[in-house]
Design a protein around this motif. Structure first.
Motif, PDB file in Angstrom:
ATOM      1  N   TYR A  94       0.837  -1.205   0.000  1.00  0.00           N
ATOM      2  CA  TYR A  94       0.000   0.000   0.000  1.00  0.00           C
ATOM      3  C   TYR A  94       0.876   1.261   0.000  1.00  0.00           C
ATOM      4  N   THR A  95       1.882   1.274   0.880  1.00  0.00           N
ATOM      5  CA  THR A  95       2.759   2.439   0.975  1.00  0.00           C
ATOM      6  C   THR A  95       3.524   2.654  -0.326  1.00  0.00           C
ATOM      7  N   ALA A  96       4.053   1.574  -0.885  1.00  0.00           N
ATOM      8  CA  ALA A  96       4.800   1.685  -2.145  1.00  0.00           C
ATOM      9  C   ALA A  96       3.911   2.209  -3.262  1.00  0.00           C
ATOM     10  N   SER A  97       2.679   1.718  -3.325  1.00  0.00           N
ATOM     11  CA  SER A  97       1.750   2.168  -4.360  1.00  0.00           C
ATOM     12  C   SER A  97       1.413   3.643  -4.178  1.00  0.00           C
ATOM     13  N   ALA A  98       1.093   4.033  -2.948  1.00  0.00           N
ATOM     14  CA  ALA A  98       0.745   5.424  -2.688  1.00  0.00           C
ATOM     15  C   ALA A  98       1.896   6.359  -3.045  1.00  0.00           C
ATOM     16  N   LEU A  99       3.111   6.009  -2.636  1.00  0.00           N
ATOM     17  CA  LEU A  99       4.258   6.858  -2.921  1.00  0.00           C
ATOM     18  C   LEU A  99       4.524   6.962  -4.411  1.00  0.00           C
ATOM     19  N   SER A 100       4.227   5.902  -5.158  1.00  0.00           N
ATOM     20  CA  SER A 100       4.470   5.948  -6.603  1.00  0.00           C
ATOM     21  C   SER A 100       3.622   7.022  -7.275  1.00  0.00           C
ATOM     22  N   PHE A 101       2.431   7.279  -6.726  1.00  0.00           N
ATOM     23  CA  PHE A 101       1.569   8.320  -7.285  1.00  0.00           C
ATOM     24  C   PHE A 101       1.911   9.705  -6.737  1.00  0.00           C
ATOM     25  N   ILE A 297     -15.640   1.705 -14.144  1.00  0.00           N
ATOM     26  CA  ILE A 297     -14.273   1.896 -14.619  1.00  0.00           C
ATOM     27  C   ILE A 297     -13.503   0.595 -14.437  1.00  0.00           C
ATOM     28  N   SER A 298     -12.856   0.131 -15.480  1.00  0.00           N
ATOM     29  CA  SER A 298     -12.058  -1.083 -15.383  1.00  0.00           C
ATOM     30  C   SER A 298     -10.736  -0.803 -14.698  1.00  0.00           C
ATOM     31  N   GLY A 299     -10.410  -1.642 -13.717  1.00  0.00           N
ATOM     32  CA  GLY A 299      -9.100  -1.562 -13.075  1.00  0.00           C
ATOM     33  C   GLY A 299      -8.047  -2.341 -13.817  1.00  0.00           C
ATOM     34  N   ASN A 300      -8.445  -2.949 -14.948  1.00  0.00           N
ATOM     35  CA  ASN A 300      -7.517  -3.710 -15.779  1.00  0.00           C
ATOM     36  C   ASN A 300      -6.777  -4.748 -14.924  1.00  0.00           C
ATOM     37  N   ASP A 301      -5.446  -4.740 -14.946  1.00  0.00           N
ATOM     38  CA  ASP A 301      -4.696  -5.752 -14.190  1.00  0.00           C
ATOM     39  C   ASP A 301      -4.002  -5.155 -12.961  1.00  0.00           C
ATOM     40  N   MET A 302      -4.573  -4.079 -12.422  1.00  0.00           N
ATOM     41  CA  MET A 302      -4.007  -3.468 -11.233  1.00  0.00           C
ATOM     42  C   MET A 302      -4.233  -4.334 -10.000  1.00  0.00           C
ATOM     43  N   THR A 303      -3.304  -4.256  -9.062  1.00  0.00           N
ATOM     44  CA  THR A 303      -3.524  -4.887  -7.766  1.00  0.00           C
ATOM     45  C   THR A 303      -4.574  -4.084  -6.994  1.00  0.00           C
ATOM     46  N   ALA A 304      -5.185  -4.708  -6.015  1.00  0.00           N
ATOM     47  CA  ALA A 304      -6.152  -3.999  -5.176  1.00  0.00           C
ATOM     48  C   ALA A 304      -5.477  -2.840  -4.452  1.00  0.00           C
ATOM     49  N   GLU A 305      -4.246  -3.073  -3.969  1.00  0.00           N
ATOM     50  CA  GLU A 305      -3.529  -2.035  -3.243  1.00  0.00           C
ATOM     51  C   GLU A 305      -3.282  -0.809  -4.124  1.00  0.00           C
ATOM     52  N   SER A 306      -2.921  -1.063  -5.365  1.00  0.00           N
ATOM     53  CA  SER A 306      -2.647   0.039  -6.285  1.00  0.00           C
ATOM     54  C   SER A 306      -3.929   0.763  -6.676  1.00  0.00           C
ATOM     55  N   ALA A 307      -5.001   0.016  -6.916  1.00  0.00           N
ATOM     56  CA  ALA A 307      -6.273   0.641  -7.282  1.00  0.00           C
ATOM     57  C   ALA A 307      -6.799   1.522  -6.153  1.00  0.00           C
ATOM     58  N   ALA A 329      -8.068   5.765 -15.822  1.00  0.00           N
ATOM     59  CA  ALA A 329      -7.782   4.865 -16.943  1.00  0.00           C
ATOM     60  C   ALA A 329      -6.357   5.015 -17.465  1.00  0.00           C
ATOM     61  N   LYS A 330      -5.690   6.106 -17.104  1.00  0.00           N
ATOM     62  CA  LYS A 330      -4.333   6.348 -17.599  1.00  0.00           C
ATOM     63  C   LYS A 330      -3.306   5.530 -16.815  1.00  0.00           C
ATOM     64  N   ASN A 331      -2.236   5.190 -17.508  1.00  0.00           N
ATOM     65  CA  ASN A 331      -1.100   4.554 -16.851  1.00  0.00           C
ATOM     66  C   ASN A 331      -0.187   5.666 -16.350  1.00  0.00           C
ATOM     67  N   LEU A 332      -0.268   5.968 -15.065  1.00  0.00           N
ATOM     68  CA  LEU A 332       0.437   7.124 -14.521  1.00  0.00           C
ATOM     69  C   LEU A 332       1.912   6.845 -14.239  1.00  0.00           C
ATOM     70  N   CYS A 333       2.189   5.675 -13.698  1.00  0.00           N
ATOM     71  CA  CYS A 333       3.588   5.373 -13.333  1.00  0.00           C
ATOM     72  C   CYS A 333       3.873   3.872 -13.366  1.00  0.00           C
ATOM     73  N   GLY A 334       3.312   3.206 -14.371  1.00  0.00           N
ATOM     74  CA  GLY A 334       3.595   1.799 -14.561  1.00  0.00           C
ATOM     75  C   GLY A 334       2.735   0.843 -13.770  1.00  0.00           C
ATOM     76  N   GLU A 335       1.630   1.361 -13.205  1.00  0.00           N
ATOM     77  CA  GLU A 335       0.787   0.537 -12.344  1.00  0.00           C
ATOM     78  C   GLU A 335      -0.179  -0.369 -13.098  1.00  0.00           C
ATOM     79  N   VAL A 336      -0.332  -0.146 -14.390  1.00  0.00           N
ATOM     80  CA  VAL A 336      -1.296  -0.907 -15.179  1.00  0.00           C
ATOM     81  C   VAL A 336      -0.712  -1.185 -16.551  1.00  0.00           C
ATOM     82  N   THR A 337      -1.087  -2.312 -17.130  1.00  0.00           N
ATOM     83  CA  THR A 337      -0.624  -2.666 -18.466  1.00  0.00           C
ATOM     84  C   THR A 337      -1.428  -1.920 -19.513  1.00  0.00           C
TER      85      THR A 337
END
Length: 339
Positions: A94-101, A297-307, A329-337
């Protein structure tokens, strides 16, 4: 040139030692880490330590603490070549995902790590995780950092932070990145898969965006669930539904009516999968068409933590143009394919 790394200790098992009188674990003074781990002095980088005043169990880490870490990195960004964050394992993803944004246009490594056993234990995984994280954080080529994103290093693997999930409370190999390859692995040599590394799409300077809304709810769908409960919940801005397979849910009029009611109230609905690997594909099965009908909105292949953390960051964030659905829907920092 000797690189400088800031080591931020937030808490967690890695900073614990056994109280031999009680047999329980307690936090030690992390300022003495160089005595606990003298090997740190052999690494070819300068390490400064910034411990939290009160070490926190990872279950106590949340938006307030994410902002503290982000501010700390922002304040020291020009003073250090890399950052290592020591963190409890339960909520590290969760922390890693939040910091990435929150850390925008990174050009330096931010590496989270921790351990399953305390650093003083004979069989601990803490030493290897910490020492190798420091190596990765000081890894430069042609005066540029090889890693320019938020990552997790654990048990010989370097993973993109917003792609990870903790899947084991028992094994040293505790993290997976099911929908994205490892960025690197450590063995005799430190290997980096350069083709998989993230690079900021913008030439804009590094900034810290502290915006986080907590008006987000996550709900796992299960067979026989009474969706009527949703109508009794006070209005939420974003509902993240973790559904079956590639995006299916009970195909009934009642389901459609309840979800449409939420949409009519202004709730954004994001759909992620309960499957560890793979992602959402609206229209693949007829039982997913309900989400297309209501404008989910589709979360595509994101993890729950990242979504979850992405929704918290984007919701009513004045620093983004466009609406929530467009930005999510945008790929902001590599979180989604990207398709």
């Amino acid at each position: 040139m000797k690189r400088k790394v800031l080591l931020i200790y937030t808490g967690g098992t890695i900073g614990m030692e056994k109280d031999y009188e009680t047999g329980s674990l307690r936090a030690f003074d992390f300022g003495s880490i160089f005595q606990k781990l003298p090997e740190m002095k052999l690494i070819e980088c300068e390490v400064d330590v910034h411990p939290f005043k009160k070490p926190l169990d990872s279950s106590d880490m949340g938006p307030k603490e994410w902002k503290i870490i982000a501010k700390l990195i922002g304040k020291n960004y020009d003073l250090y070549d890399g950052f290592v964050i020591l963190h409890g394992t339960d909520t590290m993803s969760y922390t890693a995902s939040a910091l990435s944004f929150m850390l925008k246009n990174l050009s330096k490594p931010v590496i989270l790590t921790g351990s399953q056993l305390p650093i003083g234990d004979l069989r601990t995984d803490a030493k290897e995780n910490l020492l190798t994280a420091l190596y990765y954080a000081s890894l430069y080529e042609n005066d540029k950092a090889l890693i320019q994103e938020v990552t997790i290093y654990f048990e010989y693997k370097l993973l993109r932070g917003n792609r990870t999930l903790k899947y084991s409370a028992e094994y040293f190999d505790a993290y997976q990145s099911p929908n994205y390859p490892a960025l690197g692995q450590s063995g005799v040599h430190l290997n980096i898969e350069k083709d998989f590394l993230w690079r900021a799409k913008s030439d804009a300077p590094f900034t810290v965006d502290l915006h986080l809304s907590q008006d987000v709810l996550f709900w796992r769908i299960f067979p026989g669930m009474h969706l009527e409960h949703f109508s009794e919940i006070p209005q939420m801005k974003v509902l993240i539904l973790q559904v079956f397979g590639s995006g299916t849910i009970f195909n009934t009029k009642k389901t459609l009516d309840i979800l449409q009611l939420l949409r009519d109230r202004g709730t954004e609905i994001v759909v992620v999968s309960q499957c560890v690997s793979g992602g959402i594909s609206f229209g693949k099965y007829s039982n997913s068409n309900i989400f297309t009908k209501i404008g989910a909105i589709s979360g595509n292949d994101m993890t729950a933590e990242s979504a979850i953390t992405k929704a918290m960051h984007l919701l009513e964030n004045p620093n983004y143009k466009g609406n929530f659905a467009e930005n999510f829907a945008k790929n902001l920092c590599g979180e989604v394919t990207e398709s």
